[in-house]
Design a protein around this motif. Structure first.
Motif, PDB file in Angstrom:
ATOM      1  N   TYR A 157      49.834  40.478  47.572  1.00 42.10           N
ATOM      2  CA  TYR A 157      49.280  41.811  47.825  1.00 42.10           C
ATOM      3  C   TYR A 157      48.690  42.408  46.550  1.00 42.10           C
ATOM      4  O   TYR A 157      47.602  43.002  46.574  1.00 42.10           O
ATOM      5  CB  TYR A 157      50.378  42.727  48.375  1.00 42.10           C
ATOM      6  CG  TYR A 157      49.887  44.110  48.712  1.00 42.10           C
ATOM      7  CD1 TYR A 157      49.290  44.366  49.948  1.00 42.10           C
ATOM      8  CD2 TYR A 157      50.000  45.158  47.799  1.00 42.10           C
ATOM      9  CE1 TYR A 157      48.811  45.633  50.267  1.00 42.10           C
ATOM     10  CE2 TYR A 157      49.525  46.425  48.108  1.00 42.10           C
ATOM     11  CZ  TYR A 157      48.932  46.654  49.337  1.00 42.10           C
ATOM     12  OH  TYR A 157      48.455  47.904  49.642  1.00 42.10           O
ATOM     13  N   LEU A 158      49.391  42.233  45.428  1.00 45.01           N
ATOM     14  CA  LEU A 158      48.915  42.788  44.165  1.00 45.01           C
ATOM     15  C   LEU A 158      47.568  42.196  43.763  1.00 45.01           C
ATOM     16  O   LEU A 158      46.665  42.920  43.322  1.00 45.01           O
ATOM     17  CB  LEU A 158      49.950  42.528  43.069  1.00 45.01           C
ATOM     18  CG  LEU A 158      49.576  42.970  41.649  1.00 45.01           C
ATOM     19  CD1 LEU A 158      49.458  44.488  41.576  1.00 45.01           C
ATOM     20  CD2 LEU A 158      50.596  42.461  40.636  1.00 45.01           C
ATOM     21  N   TYR A 160      45.336  40.461  45.724  1.00 44.74           N
ATOM     22  CA  TYR A 160      44.249  40.381  46.710  1.00 44.74           C
ATOM     23  C   TYR A 160      44.044  41.673  47.501  1.00 44.74           C
ATOM     24  O   TYR A 160      43.132  41.727  48.326  1.00 44.74           O
ATOM     25  CB  TYR A 160      44.516  39.234  47.690  1.00 44.74           C
ATOM     26  CG  TYR A 160      44.425  37.880  47.029  1.00 44.74           C
ATOM     27  CD1 TYR A 160      43.193  37.257  46.827  1.00 44.74           C
ATOM     28  CD2 TYR A 160      45.569  37.239  46.569  1.00 44.74           C
ATOM     29  CE1 TYR A 160      43.103  36.035  46.203  1.00 44.74           C
ATOM     30  CE2 TYR A 160      45.491  36.005  45.936  1.00 44.74           C
ATOM     31  CZ  TYR A 160      44.264  35.413  45.758  1.00 44.74           C
ATOM     32  OH  TYR A 160      44.180  34.190  45.126  1.00 44.74           O
ATOM     33  N   ARG A 161      44.860  42.683  47.262  1.00 44.79           N
ATOM     34  CA  ARG A 161      44.704  43.921  48.017  1.00 44.79           C
ATOM     35  C   ARG A 161      44.727  45.173  47.148  1.00 44.79           C
ATOM     36  O   ARG A 161      44.812  46.288  47.673  1.00 44.79           O
ATOM     37  CB  ARG A 161      45.813  44.026  49.089  1.00 44.79           C
ATOM     38  CG  ARG A 161      45.661  43.052  50.245  1.00 44.79           C
ATOM     39  CD  ARG A 161      44.426  43.373  51.071  1.00 44.79           C
ATOM     40  NE  ARG A 161      44.292  42.502  52.234  1.00 44.79           N
ATOM     41  CZ  ARG A 161      43.643  41.355  52.236  1.00 44.79           C
ATOM     42  NH1 ARG A 161      43.067  40.921  51.111  1.00 44.79           N
ATOM     43  NH2 ARG A 161      43.547  40.638  53.325  1.00 44.79           N
ATOM     44  N   THR A 162      44.674  45.015  45.831  1.00 39.20           N
ATOM     45  CA  THR A 162      44.686  46.186  44.956  1.00 39.20           C
ATOM     46  C   THR A 162      43.524  46.120  43.970  1.00 39.20           C
ATOM     47  O   THR A 162      42.926  45.057  43.756  1.00 39.20           O
ATOM     48  CB  THR A 162      46.006  46.272  44.153  1.00 39.20           C
ATOM     49  OG1 THR A 162      46.093  45.165  43.251  1.00 39.20           O
ATOM     50  CG2 THR A 162      47.210  46.268  45.087  1.00 39.20           C
ATOM     51  N   ARG A 163      43.225  47.258  43.385  1.00 39.36           N
ATOM     52  CA  ARG A 163      42.152  47.330  42.390  1.00 39.36           C
ATOM     53  C   ARG A 163      42.483  46.460  41.169  1.00 39.36           C
ATOM     54  O   ARG A 163      41.611  45.796  40.617  1.00 39.36           O
ATOM     55  CB  ARG A 163      41.949  48.790  41.980  1.00 39.36           C
ATOM     56  CG  ARG A 163      40.865  49.003  40.932  1.00 39.36           C
ATOM     57  CD  ARG A 163      40.760  50.480  40.561  1.00 39.36           C
ATOM     58  NE  ARG A 163      39.771  50.689  39.522  1.00 39.36           N
ATOM     59  CZ  ARG A 163      38.469  50.823  39.731  1.00 39.36           C
ATOM     60  NH1 ARG A 163      37.995  50.760  40.966  1.00 39.36           N
ATOM     61  NH2 ARG A 163      37.636  51.016  38.732  1.00 39.36           N
ATOM     62  N   PHE A 164      43.747  46.510  40.756  1.00 39.65           N
ATOM     63  CA  PHE A 164      44.146  45.697  39.611  1.00 39.65           C
ATOM     64  C   PHE A 164      43.935  44.210  39.897  1.00 39.65           C
ATOM     65  O   PHE A 164      43.455  43.460  39.040  1.00 39.65           O
ATOM     66  CB  PHE A 164      45.614  45.951  39.273  1.00 39.65           C
ATOM     67  CG  PHE A 164      46.157  45.053  38.197  1.00 39.65           C
ATOM     68  CD1 PHE A 164      45.793  45.225  36.873  1.00 39.65           C
ATOM     69  CD2 PHE A 164      47.025  44.025  38.516  1.00 39.65           C
ATOM     70  CE1 PHE A 164      46.275  44.383  35.873  1.00 39.65           C
ATOM     71  CE2 PHE A 164      47.525  43.179  37.534  1.00 39.65           C
ATOM     72  CZ  PHE A 164      47.149  43.367  36.210  1.00 39.65           C
ATOM     73  N   GLY A 165      44.283  43.773  41.093  1.00 39.94           N
ATOM     74  CA  GLY A 165      44.078  42.374  41.452  1.00 39.94           C
ATOM     75  C   GLY A 165      42.607  41.975  41.421  1.00 39.94           C
ATOM     76  O   GLY A 165      42.256  40.877  40.992  1.00 39.94           O
ATOM     77  N   GLN A 167      40.370  43.308  39.482  1.00 36.65           N
ATOM     78  CA  GLN A 167      40.011  43.200  38.065  1.00 36.65           C
ATOM     79  C   GLN A 167      40.497  41.878  37.477  1.00 36.65           C
ATOM     80  O   GLN A 167      39.786  41.244  36.686  1.00 36.65           O
ATOM     81  CB  GLN A 167      40.615  44.377  37.299  1.00 36.65           C
ATOM     82  CG  GLN A 167      40.003  45.719  37.644  1.00 36.65           C
ATOM     83  CD  GLN A 167      40.675  46.861  36.904  1.00 36.65           C
ATOM     84  OE1 GLN A 167      41.725  46.689  36.280  1.00 36.65           O
ATOM     85  NE2 GLN A 167      40.085  48.044  36.979  1.00 36.65           N
TER      86      GLN A 167
END
Length: 289
Positions: A157-158, A160-165, A167
């Motif tokens: 999730y981190l 593939y589903r977040t802005r940080f991921g 980046q």
């Protein structure tokens, strides 16, 4: 039938142990291309963190797990800021530097805690075995399976589903282009290195229950972790598949032969695989820039 079924379930358990050891290594290598030879010592620090919190502060075991993540993650953050960030794109120097750090950490822990074995306690109920049909397995190994599944889901999730991921994936594919869009690659490397170190701390906290805690305990686990990362090709999906596959193969081979010979057969199969598929099972096809 019951013994063979238990061997199959034990293979899943072994695979989950190898996978949780390899998760942090996969993140660090997959993102920054750093082969972290101190990863085993991060595992060891996680085990000693749990032991220290239990023995000196009376912290319950299941609170020691996130605490170990934070403690070892901070150690990884300091290491990245103080040393690793100056060695990116210099793989040989990074290899030697992290190996030197591993020796420093090992000897430092030996000086502080001594060389005698330590033990991490879990509640009595988790020390029992449970019967599920043909299967018989330790309850704590089931806990390890559940924690592994939770960690894999959270990491997926981190990334593939977040802005940080987003980046992280951008910096991994093309650091210069990511910088042109305002992404700070140094910050991304720093955060992923700390995250990988923290995951190693979680692994060490769990492994400290399954085995005795020693300053040299990380050495045995890091070999398996490297194998999982190499066979999986450095990707999260590849590491999950490699961890499950290698764990099942070792358990099945050990059922028919012995644990030592099973490891020998497994290593031979891995060598053959890498001979014909050196990039691993699920290699990242894009070249790192």
């Amino acid at each position: 039938m019951s013994a063979f079924a238990s061997a199959l379930l034990l293979g899943i358990s072994i695979g989950s142990i190898w996978l949780i050891a390899a998760l942090g290594l996969t993140i660090i290598y997959g993102t920054a291309g750093v082969i972290n030879m101190a990863h085993g010592e991060f595992l060891m620090l996680g085990a000693y963190s749990s032991y220290m919190l239990q023995a000196y502060f009376g912290v319950p075991f299941f609170l020691c797990i996130p605490a170990s993540f934070v403690i070892v993650g901070l150690v990884g953050l300091i290491m990245e800021r103080g040393l690793i960030r100056y060695l990116y794109n210099r793989p040989l120097d990074t290899l030697l530097a992290t190996w030197g750090v591993s020796l420093v950490l090992m000897q430092g822990v030996r000086l502080i805690f001594g060389s005698d074995p330590k033990y991490i306690a879990v509640p009595q109920m988790f020390q029992e075995s449970v019967e599920i049909g043909f299967f018989s397995i330790s309850l704590f190994r089931i806990v390890v399976l559940l924690i592994t599944a939770l960690l894999v889901a959270m990491i997926w999730y981190l990334f593939y589903r977040t802005r940080f991921g987003m980046q992280v994936r951008a910096v991994t594919q093309n650091k210069e282009m990511a910088a042109a869009f305002g992404i700070n690659s140094g910050r991304v490397y720093m955060m992923t290195f700390a995250l990988g170190a923290g995951l190693a701390g979680v692994a060490g906290s769990l492994f400290g229950v399954l085995n005795i805690v020693l300053p040299t305990m990380g050495t045995s686990y890091v070999v398996q972790a490297f194998l999982v990362v190499v066979v999986g090709g450095g990707s999260l999906v590849g590491s999950v598949a490699a961890g499950a596959g290698t764990g099942e193969l070792q358990s099945i081979f050990a059922y028919f032969t012995s644990d030592t010979f099973a490891r020998f057969l497994l290593f031979v199969l891995i060598v053959i695989l890498l001979r014909y598929k050196p990039q691993g099972l699920f290699a990242i096809t894009k070249a790192r820039r």
